[in-house]
Design a protein around this motif. Sequence first.
Motif, PDB file in Angstrom:
ATOM      1  N   ALA A  72       0.864  -1.184   0.000  1.00 44.62           N
ATOM      2  CA  ALA A  72       0.000   0.000   0.000  1.00 44.62           C
ATOM      3  C   ALA A  72       0.897   1.230   0.000  1.00 44.62           C
ATOM      4  CB  ALA A  72      -0.922   0.003   1.216  1.00 44.62           C
ATOM      5  N   LEU A  73       1.114   1.781  -1.187  1.00 38.08           N
ATOM      6  CA  LEU A  73       1.998   2.931  -1.357  1.00 38.08           C
ATOM      7  C   LEU A  73       1.223   4.090  -1.967  1.00 38.08           C
ATOM      8  CD1 LEU A  73       5.049   1.050  -2.917  1.00 38.08           C
ATOM      9  CD2 LEU A  73       4.818   1.795  -0.540  1.00 38.08           C
ATOM     10  N   GLN A  74       1.779   5.270  -1.853  1.00 36.42           N
ATOM     11  CA  GLN A  74       1.166   6.410  -2.506  1.00 36.42           C
ATOM     12  C   GLN A  74       2.241   7.387  -2.974  1.00 36.42           C
ATOM     13  OE1 GLN A  74      -1.314   7.555   0.862  1.00 36.42           O
ATOM     14  NE2 GLN A  74      -0.268   9.529   0.963  1.00 36.42           N
ATOM     15  N   LEU A  75       1.936   8.059  -4.064  1.00 33.47           N
ATOM     16  CA  LEU A  75       2.810   9.085  -4.624  1.00 33.47           C
ATOM     17  C   LEU A  75       2.141  10.420  -4.351  1.00 33.47           C
ATOM     18  CD1 LEU A  75       5.495   9.137  -6.201  1.00 33.47           C
ATOM     19  CD2 LEU A  75       4.156   9.238  -8.306  1.00 33.47           C
ATOM     20  N   ASP A  76       2.759  11.231  -3.501  1.00 35.40           N
ATOM     21  CA  ASP A  76       2.173  12.492  -3.061  1.00 35.40           C
ATOM     22  C   ASP A  76       2.791  13.675  -3.799  1.00 35.40           C
ATOM     23  OD1 ASP A  76       0.280  11.680  -1.248  1.00 35.40           O
ATOM     24  OD2 ASP A  76       1.655  11.683   0.457  1.00 35.40           O
ATOM     25  N   GLY A  77       2.060  14.802  -3.748  1.00 32.76           N
ATOM     26  CA  GLY A  77       2.586  16.033  -4.321  1.00 32.76           C
ATOM     27  C   GLY A  77       2.953  15.907  -5.783  1.00 32.76           C
ATOM     28  N   VAL A  78       2.178  15.124  -6.512  1.00 37.63           N
ATOM     29  CA  VAL A  78       2.497  14.895  -7.920  1.00 37.63           C
ATOM     30  C   VAL A  78       2.276  16.178  -8.721  1.00 37.63           C
ATOM     31  CG1 VAL A  78       1.916  13.582  -9.991  1.00 37.63           C
ATOM     32  CG2 VAL A  78       1.911  12.463  -7.748  1.00 37.63           C
ATOM     33  N   ALA A  79       3.297  16.576  -9.455  1.00 36.81           N
ATOM     34  CA  ALA A  79       3.217  17.758 -10.325  1.00 36.81           C
ATOM     35  C   ALA A  79       3.612  17.337 -11.733  1.00 36.81           C
ATOM     36  CB  ALA A  79       4.135  18.866  -9.823  1.00 36.81           C
ATOM     37  N   ILE A  80       2.752  17.605 -12.696  1.00 35.19           N
ATOM     38  CA  ILE A  80       3.001  17.243 -14.091  1.00 35.19           C
ATOM     39  C   ILE A  80       2.783  18.471 -14.966  1.00 35.19           C
ATOM     40  CG2 ILE A  80       2.316  15.769 -16.022  1.00 35.19           C
ATOM     41  CD1 ILE A  80       1.269  13.750 -14.008  1.00 35.19           C
ATOM     42  N   THR A  81       3.737  18.741 -15.835  1.00 35.23           N
ATOM     43  CA  THR A  81       3.618  19.835 -16.797  1.00 35.23           C
ATOM     44  C   THR A  81       3.894  19.292 -18.189  1.00 35.23           C
ATOM     45  OG1 THR A  81       4.378  21.458 -15.167  1.00 35.23           O
ATOM     46  CG2 THR A  81       4.433  22.126 -17.470  1.00 35.23           C
ATOM     47  N   ALA A  82       2.967  19.540 -19.107  1.00 30.36           N
ATOM     48  CA  ALA A  82       3.130  19.121 -20.504  1.00 30.36           C
ATOM     49  C   ALA A  82       2.883  20.329 -21.399  1.00 30.36           C
ATOM     50  CB  ALA A  82       2.157  17.998 -20.847  1.00 30.36           C
ATOM     51  N   SER A 100       6.576  12.452  -4.535  1.00 29.36           N
ATOM     52  CA  SER A 100       7.229  11.826  -3.379  1.00 29.36           C
ATOM     53  C   SER A 100       6.502  10.533  -3.035  1.00 29.36           C
ATOM     54  CB  SER A 100       7.195  12.767  -2.165  1.00 29.36           C
ATOM     55  OG  SER A 100       7.888  13.969  -2.442  1.00 29.36           O
ATOM     56  N   LEU A 101       7.280   9.481  -2.868  1.00 26.38           N
ATOM     57  CA  LEU A 101       6.728   8.159  -2.569  1.00 26.38           C
ATOM     58  C   LEU A 101       6.772   7.898  -1.069  1.00 26.38           C
ATOM     59  CD1 LEU A 101       5.759   5.392  -3.790  1.00 26.38           C
ATOM     60  CD2 LEU A 101       8.165   4.688  -3.640  1.00 26.38           C
ATOM     61  N   ARG A 102       5.684   7.332  -0.544  1.00 24.88           N
ATOM     62  CA  ARG A 102       5.662   6.911   0.857  1.00 24.88           C
ATOM     63  C   ARG A 102       4.596   5.848   1.047  1.00 24.88           C
ATOM     64  NH1 ARG A 102       1.605   8.915   4.130  1.00 24.88           N
ATOM     65  NH2 ARG A 102       0.369  10.665   3.345  1.00 24.88           N
ATOM     66  N   ALA A 103       4.634   5.202   2.203  1.00 24.86           N
ATOM     67  CA  ALA A 103       3.611   4.223   2.524  1.00 24.86           C
ATOM     68  C   ALA A 103       2.301   4.935   2.836  1.00 24.86           C
ATOM     69  CB  ALA A 103       4.051   3.378   3.716  1.00 24.86           C
ATOM     70  N   GLN A 104       1.187   4.277   2.563  1.00 22.56           N
ATOM     71  CA  GLN A 104      -0.112   4.844   2.901  1.00 22.56           C
ATOM     72  C   GLN A 104      -0.299   4.840   4.416  1.00 22.56           C
ATOM     73  OE1 GLN A 104      -3.404   3.143   0.726  1.00 22.56           O
ATOM     74  NE2 GLN A 104      -2.219   2.972  -1.155  1.00 22.56           N
ATOM     75  N   GLY A 105      -1.124   5.761   4.878  1.00 24.72           N
ATOM     76  CA  GLY A 105      -1.375   5.850   6.316  1.00 24.72           C
ATOM     77  C   GLY A 105      -0.825   7.144   6.879  1.00 24.72           C
ATOM     78  N   GLY A 106      -1.509   7.671   7.850  1.00 27.98           N
ATOM     79  CA  GLY A 106      -1.092   8.922   8.451  1.00 27.98           C
ATOM     80  C   GLY A 106       0.248   8.804   9.154  1.00 27.98           C
ATOM     81  N   GLY A 107       1.065   9.823   9.003  1.00 28.29           N
ATOM     82  CA  GLY A 107       2.350   9.869   9.692  1.00 28.29           C
ATOM     83  C   GLY A 107       3.465   9.082   9.041  1.00 28.29           C
ATOM     84  N   ALA A 108       3.220   8.439   7.917  1.00 26.97           N
ATOM     85  CA  ALA A 108       4.276   7.665   7.249  1.00 26.97           C
ATOM     86  C   ALA A 108       5.314   8.609   6.667  1.00 26.97           C
ATOM     87  CB  ALA A 108       3.678   6.803   6.149  1.00 26.97           C
ATOM     88  N   GLU A 109       6.576   8.281   6.871  1.00 21.06           N
ATOM     89  CA  GLU A 109       7.662   9.116   6.361  1.00 21.06           C
ATOM     90  C   GLU A 109       7.834   8.918   4.865  1.00 21.06           C
ATOM     91  OE1 GLU A 109      11.209   8.319   8.484  1.00 21.06           O
ATOM     92  OE2 GLU A 109      10.437   9.028  10.425  1.00 21.06           O
ATOM     93  N   GLY A 110       8.369   9.949   4.219  1.00 19.19           N
ATOM     94  CA  GLY A 110       8.654   9.849   2.793  1.00 19.19           C
ATOM     95  C   GLY A 110       9.674   8.762   2.514  1.00 19.19           C
ATOM     96  N   ALA A 111       9.437   7.977   1.490  1.00 14.12           N
ATOM     97  CA  ALA A 111      10.322   6.865   1.170  1.00 14.12           C
ATOM     98  C   ALA A 111      11.253   7.172   0.011  1.00 14.12           C
ATOM     99  CB  ALA A 111       9.511   5.617   0.841  1.00 14.12           C
ATOM    100  N   ALA A 112      10.898   8.172  -0.835  1.00 18.48           N
ATOM    101  CA  ALA A 112      11.732   8.503  -1.991  1.00 18.48           C
ATOM    102  C   ALA A 112      11.138   9.702  -2.713  1.00 18.48           C
ATOM    103  CB  ALA A 112      11.832   7.313  -2.962  1.00 18.48           C
TER     104      ALA A 112
END
Length: 211
Positions: A72-82, A100-112
């Motif tokens: 269960a992962l999520q990519l946050d703050g996704v910005a795309i410009t075309a 920014s990649l991180r695990a789902q769930g509140g308080g999860a730290e950024g993973a990449a």
Amino acid sequence: RLTLSHRGEAESAPGANPAPAARRAASAASAAASGASAPAAAASPWRLSLASLALNDARVLWNDAAVSPAAALQLDGVAITAKNLQWPVAQPMPLDAAGSLRAQGGGAEGAATLSVGGQANDHEAKLDIELAGLNVQALAPYLAQALTPRVDGKVSAKGSLDWSNAPGAERLQLVLASATLDALQVRDDQGRARRDDASLDRLALTDVNID
């Protein structure tokens, strides 16, 4: 008697021979009927062009129940410009994306953090890709399919992708300009005593080509 003539010619004088005017009227009617039955010319296809498109602060959720434990992962703050978007698609469009990649769930730290930039369309792409600080534990559900010990570490990489499926010009090339694996630890958490089975301060690769 009233006789209508083709193209607004004067009506026939009384007693005049109406045959030429009648023939012209019949000819006009026939031509009109022929034109009505002819198929309409093919309409021009719709065309669309857009100077730029921006998407900010989006989120992408990834859930995979095919692995155990489920990922269960999520990519946050996704910005795309075309830029220079066209339909039908013509030339590759300039494209930039980051998140920014991180695990789902509140308080999860950024993973990449992940960033992509270059040009692409539906049949070719030339992209520069950068991955920074990927916590290996974010991929634990996938590593667990092959490894029993716990694996920790951080991965960073820079590379490029050159892809095309155009007829006669098919290609797929991945160039890994640099990649590092830092603070690698492989340890067995099973049993009473936790122990490190293997550790490595840093592993670095450069100029790796995959065709």
